[in-house]
Design a protein around this motif. Structure first.
Motif, mmCIF file in Angstrom:
data_model
loop_
_atom_site.group_PDB
_atom_site.id
_atom_site.type_symbol
_atom_site.label_atom_id
_atom_site.label_comp_id
_atom_site.label_asym_id
_atom_site.label_seq_id
_atom_site.Cartn_x
_atom_site.Cartn_y
_atom_site.Cartn_z
ATOM 1 N N CYS A 373 0.787 -1.228 -0.079
ATOM 2 C CA CYS A 373 -0.005 -0.104 0.056
ATOM 3 C C CYS A 373 0.867 1.316 -0.068
ATOM 4 O O CYS A 373 1.880 1.122 0.466
ATOM 5 C CB CYS A 373 -0.825 -0.005 1.452
ATOM 6 S SG CYS A 373 -2.308 -1.072 1.146
ATOM 7 N N CYS A 413 -5.563 6.064 -5.137
ATOM 8 C CA CYS A 413 -4.582 4.757 -5.674
ATOM 9 C C CYS A 413 -3.987 4.585 -4.510
ATOM 10 O O CYS A 413 -2.869 5.192 -4.201
ATOM 11 C CB CYS A 413 -3.978 5.268 -6.892
ATOM 12 S SG CYS A 413 -2.846 4.150 -7.645
ATOM 13 N N ILE A 415 -1.760 2.099 -3.932
ATOM 14 C CA ILE A 415 -0.711 0.886 -4.108
ATOM 15 C C ILE A 415 0.727 1.798 -4.363
ATOM 16 O O ILE A 415 0.896 2.756 -4.762
ATOM 17 C CB ILE A 415 -1.120 0.203 -5.189
ATOM 18 C CG1 ILE A 415 -0.863 0.877 -6.658
ATOM 19 C CG2 ILE A 415 -2.538 -0.521 -5.435
ATOM 20 C CD1 ILE A 415 -0.576 -0.080 -7.886
ATOM 21 N N VAL A 444 -5.759 -10.968 -12.883
ATOM 22 C CA VAL A 444 -6.154 -9.653 -12.145
ATOM 23 C C VAL A 444 -7.507 -9.379 -12.927
ATOM 24 O O VAL A 444 -7.645 -9.102 -14.076
ATOM 25 C CB VAL A 444 -5.131 -8.620 -12.341
ATOM 26 C CG1 VAL A 444 -5.628 -7.274 -11.763
ATOM 27 C CG2 VAL A 444 -3.923 -9.123 -11.693
ATOM 28 N N ILE A 505 -2.845 -9.020 -0.605
ATOM 29 C CA ILE A 505 -3.772 -9.145 -1.855
ATOM 30 C C ILE A 505 -4.864 -9.830 -1.301
ATOM 31 O O ILE A 505 -5.110 -10.942 -0.737
ATOM 32 C CB ILE A 505 -2.931 -9.935 -2.826
ATOM 33 C CG1 ILE A 505 -1.591 -9.380 -3.357
ATOM 34 C CG2 ILE A 505 -3.856 -10.412 -3.984
ATOM 35 C CD1 ILE A 505 -1.842 -8.190 -4.179
ATOM 36 N N GLY A 522 -8.155 -7.207 -5.294
ATOM 37 C CA GLY A 522 -7.738 -6.009 -4.850
ATOM 38 C C GLY A 522 -6.627 -6.060 -3.513
ATOM 39 O O GLY A 522 -6.135 -7.186 -3.592
ATOM 40 N N ILE A 523 -6.562 -4.953 -2.838
ATOM 41 C CA ILE A 523 -5.562 -5.138 -1.905
ATOM 42 C C ILE A 523 -5.951 -4.681 -0.695
ATOM 43 O O ILE A 523 -6.972 -3.385 -0.567
ATOM 44 C CB ILE A 523 -4.393 -4.183 -2.517
ATOM 45 C CG1 ILE A 523 -3.021 -4.237 -1.512
ATOM 46 C CG2 ILE A 523 -4.649 -2.593 -2.537
ATOM 47 C CD1 ILE A 523 -1.827 -3.697 -2.331
ATOM 48 N N CYS A 546 -11.141 -2.097 1.343
ATOM 49 C CA CYS A 546 -10.005 -2.666 0.255
ATOM 50 C C CYS A 546 -10.100 -1.789 -1.037
ATOM 51 O O CYS A 546 -11.088 -1.123 -1.315
ATOM 52 C CB CYS A 546 -10.458 -3.828 -0.083
ATOM 53 S SG CYS A 546 -10.378 -5.226 1.243
ATOM 54 N N TYR A 547 -8.798 -1.733 -1.616
ATOM 55 C CA TYR A 547 -8.788 -0.896 -2.854
ATOM 56 C C TYR A 547 -8.783 -1.853 -4.059
ATOM 57 O O TYR A 547 -7.911 -2.842 -4.105
ATOM 58 C CB TYR A 547 -7.339 -0.063 -2.677
ATOM 59 C CG TYR A 547 -7.202 0.452 -4.184
ATOM 60 C CD1 TYR A 547 -8.039 1.820 -4.248
ATOM 61 C CD2 TYR A 547 -5.893 0.414 -4.956
ATOM 62 C CE1 TYR A 547 -7.888 2.454 -5.621
ATOM 63 C CE2 TYR A 547 -6.068 0.914 -6.028
ATOM 64 C CZ TYR A 547 -6.567 2.255 -6.331
ATOM 65 O OH TYR A 547 -6.484 2.972 -7.418
ATOM 66 N N LEU A 549 -7.466 -3.597 -7.317
ATOM 67 C CA LEU A 549 -6.130 -3.476 -7.609
ATOM 68 C C LEU A 549 -6.107 -3.340 -9.270
ATOM 69 O O LEU A 549 -5.193 -2.900 -9.566
ATOM 70 C CB LEU A 549 -5.478 -4.823 -7.470
ATOM 71 C CG LEU A 549 -4.182 -5.020 -7.681
ATOM 72 C CD1 LEU A 549 -3.219 -3.898 -6.895
ATOM 73 C CD2 LEU A 549 -3.720 -6.445 -7.093
ATOM 74 N N GLY A 552 -5.604 0.061 -9.906
ATOM 75 C CA GLY A 552 -4.120 0.580 -9.335
ATOM 76 C C GLY A 552 -3.130 0.356 -10.364
ATOM 77 O O GLY A 552 -2.309 0.988 -10.604
#
Length: 572
Positions: A373, A413, A415, A444, A505, A522-523, A546-547, A549, A552
């Motif tokens: 992150c 963003c 990451i 992904v 992850i 995501g991350i 969570c973001y 991915l 990102g």
């Protein structure tokens, strides 16, 4: 001699008449040779079995019945563990549905029995006690082998040819070895179909139990329990294709424009100080979180006015809550940022500063990067540190070369990419894994391609492997400005993540029998929602931000960092 005298003579020991044949001696000699040959063959078989057991290859019990470890069937282990966890948490709701004996210990290790028939006739069994016949899985696999047979499934057995039988036997002989690679045996389409058929048969007892539980749960009327049960029942072997559009948005409006929050609603809510967050929930609710409900008197009225068409498909709910967006700091290892003073070249060590190495990616020039992150490692504190092994000291592993700005207006963003120092690249394990496999294929995926009922998983430095479900696909936090690619995950057994898990992850297992592909979505960023309502209608417990991915990595690509995972393949 009278008849009486003749019988009396025989009783007293007189011999019966014996008629000799000219080839009697030849027959006796041939019989003796046959017996000697049979005894020698049996002795050779026993010696061979003893030698196999000494070499660790003693999984074959007899010529007709084989035993192997259930590690040969990863999807069975996956379904078993999730079901055991479900039984443990909801035991009081099961009623008369007693769990199967095999579901009582989630750490159990089972053996699988395979009965083999050659040309439709079961071979003669020999008793060969080697320990593998104990703790056997309740469903027995039955296979029929014919020389020219093609793969076929019937109600009674799986039909295969002799070549497939030999490959299966080789896999059984190898599957207890430490470096066993299952793909080596089940990579071709025929063997993969055989493996999937076997897995489906072995999972029948679990699905039978879950269907009984479902009947009992329907009487209780517990929606959350029923939803989780449906998620388990959908864990069946499927071909590696993307889920249908219908399954992806089953609880969402069919029109994609109505599947997103309209811009006028987002702009309105982002300007309201009392609003701390809002998002689309999995069950069709549009939830708005406010810090004080008395300040949001006209909020519902105004939203219904400016979004009348949108709220024909979504149910508006307003809750008093507080966002605790605490950024939590080989895949799953700890990573530490450097101190603010770059001249010191020292790591910041502690639970509030460390994060997780989500995994390793590489570019076309074979440079290797640790993925984590941006609030863990960023361009302000470029140097990153980690333990190269369990008991080794912390040392510098590389420098951050790309970092998204979490608070930058216009986009989110979270990451960063840490380029690994050249002399340490050989110490990085590039492959990604799940709970049952260390070396998986990777795709992904955009979040929209994931089924709403898929279990999601992560491996973090603090809490290791955890399982959850997606609570909201689109969630906006007013403490981070701009367009959000965040989504909410709720933990199934406790929290999905803790401090130190940031960078983990988040993935979904592709439902094939080998369980050899993870779909990365995501991350982990961190945070949680603190419920303030006295009578909450929505459970915010164990939530994690969570973001996404996919977004990102696209942003990194536009900044000249085109990276991918080891064994990454195109998504379906």
């Amino acid at each position: 001699m009278s008849e009486r005298e003749r019988k009396r003579g025989l009783r007293s020991g007189s011999k019966r008449p014996h008629f000799h044949s000219e080839n009697t001696k030849e027959k006796n000699s041939a019989s003796e040779k046959s017996n000697i040959k049979r005894i020698c063959n049996n002795s050779d078989k026993k010696d061979l079995q003893i030698r196999k057991r000494k070499q660790g290859l003693g999984q074959i019990k007899t010529e007709s019945t084989w035993y192997c470890s259930w590690t040969l069937f990863p999807h069975l282990m996956y379904l078993y563990n999730l079901t055991c966890d479900f039984v443990k948490r909801y035991r009081t709701y099961l009623g008369d549905c007693k769990p199967l004996n095999c579901l009582r210990n989630p750490l159990e290790d089972f053996n699988v029995q395979i009965d083999i028939k050659e040309d439709g006739r079961l071979l003669e069994k020999e008793c060969c006690k080697n320990g593998f016949e104990e703790n056997v899985w309740p469903e027995v696999l039955k296979c029929v082998v014919k020389d020219e047979a093609s793969f076929q499934i019937t109600d009674e057995a799986i039909q295969m040819n002799t070549k497939a039988r030999q490959i299966l036997q080789d896999a059984i002989n190898e599957n207890r070895k430490p470096l066993f690679e299952i793909q080596k045996f089940f990579s071709n389409p025929v063997m993969k179909n055989i493996h999937e058929a076997m897995t489906e048969i072995l999972e029948r007892p679990i699905h039978g139990f879950l269907n009984k539980v479902r009947s009992a749960v329907l009487k209780l009327g517990s929606q959350s329990l029923q939803n989780e049960l449906d998620m388990l029942l959908k864990l069946k072997i499927v071909k590696p294709t993307a889920p249908s559009v219908k399954s992806c948005i089953e609880s969402y409006p069919s029109n994609d424009n109505k599947n997103r929050i309209p811009e006028n609603i987002k702009d309105y809510l982002c300007r309201k100080r009392e609003v701390v967050g809002f998002g689309l929930w999995w069950n069709g609710d549009f939830i708005v979180l406010v810090n004080k409900k008395e300040k949001s008197r006209h909020l519902e009225t105004n939203l219904l006015l400016i979004g009348d068409k949108f709220f024909q498909h979504w149910s508006l709910k307003v809750h008093e809550s507080n966002l605790k967006f605490e950024l939590f700091l080989q895949q799953g290892d700890k990573i530490y940022p450097s101190s603010a003073d770059a001249s010191l070249c020292t790591p910041v060590v502690g639970p509030s500063s460390q994060g997780t190495v989500g995994g390793f990616v590489k570019d076309s020039g074979s440079n290797i990067y640790a993925l984590t992150c941006s609030h863990v490692c960023n361009l302000d504190n470029k140097q990153a540190f980690a333990h190269l092994s369990k008991n080794s000291p912390i040392e510098k592993i590389g420098e951050c070369v790309f970092s998204g700005n979490l608070a930058r207006s216009g986009e989110c963003c979270d990451i960063s990419l840490v380029q690994i120092d050249g002399h340490l690249e050989k110490h990085c394990k590039l492959s990604m894994g799940n709970r049952f496999r260390e070396n998986c294929y990777v795709t992904v995926e955009e979040l929209s391609k994931i089924d709403k009922d898929d279990f999601v998983h992560k491996k973090g430095a603090t809490t290791s492997f955890t399982t959850g479900k997606i609570l909201s696909r689109e969630f906006h936090c007013n403490i981070i400005n701009g367009e959000s690619k965040m989504f909410l995950v709720s933990g199934m057994s406790g929290k999905f993540s803790e401090r130190g898990d940031s960078g983990s992850i988040v993935y979904v297992n592709e439902q094939n029998s080998l369980l050899d592909t993870i779909r990365v979505i995501g991350i982990v960023s961190g945070g949680e929602i603190e419920q303030r309502d006295s009578n909450p209608q929505v459970d915010f417990e164990n939530t994690t931000f969570c973001y996404e991915l996919y977004n990102g990595l696209e942003i990194a690509r536009t900044n000249n960092f085109d990276v991918s995972f080891e064994n990454q393949k195109q998504s379906s």
